[in-house]
Structures are given as C-alpha cells and as structure tokens.
Design an enzyme around this catalytic site. Structure first.
Site: not given
Ligand SMILES: *[C@@H]1O[C@H](CO)[C@@H](O)[C@H](O)[C@H]1NC(C)=O
Ligand SMILES: *[C@@H]1O[C@H](CO)[C@@H](O)[C@H](O)[C@H]1NC(C)=O
Length: 418
Positions: A229, A283, A286, A292
């Site tokens: 990642e 996302e 999340k 994030e």
C-alpha cells in the site's frame, strides 16, 4: 461494471496485478478478474489469524472457500495473512502470524497449489525503529525475534516481504520547506546519505531503501520487497493541510511515472518493486479523520476524484461518453517549475542519444527562442517520439509529462510520430 473496468485499467497499466481489500476476500472481485490474466492478491482478516494459527482444518476450509473454486481462471498470486498486525499492539496475535502462515501454506500444498500461490503478511512502516538515512534502516528490537521467523518463512518459500510506506505520514507536521517537494516527487535538492554517498531525490525511495537496509541487516538480502500500500489523501480536516487534491495528484502521479521509468531505488537499481496504490475508492464509511476516508482515486459513486494518469480518455466517469482518443497525438513536455539546470541536463542527455538536434542549433527552425527551456522541450519530445513513445522515455527523473497540446509554434514543428 464501470468500477471493475477502471480497476482492470489501473492494474493492467501499472502492474498487471490487483489487490483486494483486507477484510474477507471479496468473491465477486476474484470472479470478475477470471480469465484476464491479471494477478490477484487476497488477504485474510486479522480476526481470522488466531483460528488459522491453531486449526489446520480452518486454514484448509479457508483455501477451499476462497481459492480452490476460482483458481486458475482467477490468477491468485499471493495470500496475505493479516494486515499490519503489529500495529494492534497485541503481542499474542503477532506471535500467531507465523503459525497461521504455515497452516495456509500447508493447506495450499495439500491441494497442489504450494509454490504457485505465495503466502506472506503485510507490515506497517512503524516496524522500523530507524529509517533515516536509508542505509541505517533497522527494525524495532521488540519485533526482531518474530520477524526472523517470518523472514525465514519468506526466504524459504520465495514469498515477498510486504510493507506499507507512506511518505504522506512522514510529511505530516514536518515544516522544513524541502520536505514537501521531497515527498511529492517534485524538484528538490535531495537528501544525502553520507554512509552510501547516495543523494535521495524522493521519500518513497528513501523509505523503501530503509526497509531494504533493515532486511539486509537481519541477513535476508534475497527476500524481495512488495509495497502492499502507498497513497495520499485528497481531502483532510482543517488540521491536515497536506491532504488535498493537488498533493494527492502530485504524489500518485509522480509515483506512477517513477515506477514506469523502471529505474528502481538507489539500493535496488533497475529492479521494479511491485507497488499497489491505496486506494481505488474513498472509504466514506471508515471512522477517523477525513483524510482516512479520502485516499481513493475514485469516489464511492464511481466518479473520478482526480486523474492520476492511468485512465484512458473517456473513463473519467461512467457517464462520460467514450471518445476514441487512444491514438490521439501526445507530446512529451517538461513539467512546470523544472529548474534550468535540470533542463540543461535533459537537453544534453537527449541530444546525446543519437536524435537529430539540428533544428535547435543556430539557423534551425526551433533555435529561437534561444533558451534552455525551449531547446530542452524540443529535445525531450524528440527523444520520446524516437523511443517508440515508450512512456518511460518521457520521465527524465520525474521532470517531464505527456501532453495532448501541440507545442509547435511559428516555423518550429515538434515532431509527432504516429
Ligand atoms: C535463505 O534461503 C537460502 C536458500 O534456501 C539459504 O541458503 C539461506 O541460508 C537462507 N537465508 C537465511 C538468512 O535464512
Ligand atoms: C468528446 O466527445 C464529446 C461529445 O461528442 C465532445 O463534445 C468533446 O469535445 C470530445 N472531446 C474530445 C477531447 O475530443
């Protein structure tokens, strides 16, 4: 289907490999890649690690459910057992990683897939106690024993050491003016490693080479590194100023050019480290800070957040009509802000490779304006065109980019081979 199509493009263009999210393997995605040849990396959840470690039958069931029905039509190449387990701080869970990997390996062996599909786990960069300068990279002493076991497994089975380097986190809160361009693949003075006399030009190489040094220090020179990642968020909360579209595009775009140039890192020259971009999609569900949720190249509604240079024309969003611009002419041009000294280097390099630079000499149609910037732009494009338009020929250590805008002017024609 637009989502899958974009995913395939991303994978095929960059690495020919796609990675599923870290929870349970998403069966629909594994199936979607059947008969494409695209390599697929799947992962077990961290929650499954204890059962995988203690119960060989659980591991067999896992393989029989998530791998056997789809292989080899779906080209599964690697199974990662858990993700960043050391970050959990749960030493008991960390200790279960190796037995879990061994049971997955045994389960693969029992269905004759051992060796065809590799087994590993993914680590966070926080595993390193030191990473600057890169040659001094070492793992945190409290993980060394467990790492030796995991690395012996990697070494014996030929599987890679998978890690998640994030220059974004290194840039956070570092206000030194040179840090930002160093992290974003932009022109900068570099950071000198006095042990190796290497001048690092970007944080990604510095982080990957720190991992290389740490592996070498434990004696595992032959274990390969996979970047499982890396990425940069395009949005952040008010206290996350580094998280914005401009930086995300610079980082991911610079990384892609860097990987395409196949120069490798200073400690692993000419060797391309398999690298997975995090992430395909934002996302939005999340928890945590806005950054994030915002690492995606695409939004949850499948529209593109920004074009990082991987999509084909017409793939910006599922709604946009597809113009057949695949064969549209492209020119190689210097990136804005590239200093003259670097342009001079590019000019000298390109004209030293056997291309015809007479047009930018005195009396040539492209001699005026008589500036380094103008002459370098002409030579860099010509070099790219003569290289059969290999994208890696329009890199010039991340100072060049492709453009659909014809830079020709007056009597000066920038060549365009079709
Ligand atoms: C790695 O594997 C090779 C080949 O099997 C072996 O010779 C070597 O000793 C191993 N290295 C370590 C550090 O275990
Ligand atoms: C793509 O097609 C649309 C609709 O036909 C047109 O308006 C647009 O100018 C085209 N774009 C390019 C880059 O050719």
């Amino acid at each position: 289907m637009a989502a899958v199509r974009c995913a395939v493009l991303l994978a095929v263009f960059l690495l020919n490999v796609i990675e599923t999210a870290y929870s349970e393997p998403f069966i629909a995605i594994i199936k979607a890649f059947a008969n494409t040849g695209v390599g697929i990396v799947i992962a077990t959840s961290n929650a499954d690690v204890p059962a995988l470690a203690s119960d060989p039958n659980f591991a067999k069931t896992w393989i029989n459910t998530n791998v056997v029905p789809f292989y080899p039509a779906s080209n599964i190449i690697l199974i990662n057992v858990g993700n960043e387990v050391t970050l959990s701080g749960d030493q008991n869970l960390v200790a279960k990683l190796l037995p879990a990997m061994q049971n997955i390996q045994n389960a693969l062996n029992s269905v004759s897939l051992g060796g065809k599909i590799k087994v590993s786990t993914v680590h966070a960069m926080t595993l390193l106690a030191q990473s600057e300068p890169p040659s001094s990279g070492v793992f945190d002493a409290k993980y060394v024993d467990v790492l030796k076991g995991l690395l012996a497994f990697n070494n014996a089975t030929g599987s890679p050491f998978a890690i998640n380097p994030y220059p974004y986190f290194a840039s956070m809160g570092d206000t030194r003016p040179e840090t930002k361009p160093f992290c974003l693949f932009q022109p900068n003075k570099g950071r000198f490693d006095s042990n190796t006399k290497i001048n690092y030009m970007n944080m990604f190489d510095a982080q990957v080479d720190a991992v290389r040094s740490a592996l070498n220090a434990l004696g595992f020179k032959n274990v390969e590194i996979v970047v499982a990642e890396t990425g940069w968020p395009s949005k952040g909360d008010s206290n996350e100023p580094e998280a914005n579209v401009e930086n995300a595009k610079a980082y991911n775009g610079g990384l892609i050019s860097h990987l395409r140039s196949k120069v490798g890192t200073p400690l692993m020259p000419g060797k391309s480290v398999d690298t997975y971009l995090f992430a395909m999609y934002d996302e939005n569900l999340k928890p945590g800070p806005l950054s994030e949720k915002s690492f995606g190249l695409f939004k949850p509604d499948l529209t593109m957040t920004y074009d990082v240079g991987l999509a084909k024309a017409g793939d910006q969003s599922p709604e946009s009509p597809s113009n057949n611009t695949n064969n549209s002419p492209m020119w190689c041009v210097p990136k804005d802000g590239t200093p003259d000294a670097k342009l001079q280097e590019n000019l000298d390099f390109a004209c030293g490779q056997g291309i015809d630079c007479r047009e930018i000499g005195p009396g040539g149609a492209c001699f005026e304006p008589n500036t380094v910037a103008s002459h370098a732009a002409y030579a860099m494009n010509l070099f790219y065109q003569k290289s059969q338009k290999n994208p890696s020929s329009c890199d010039f250590s991340q100072t060049a980019t492709l453009s659909s805008k014809n830079p020709s002017y007056g009597g000066c024609t920038y060549p365009q081979s079709s």
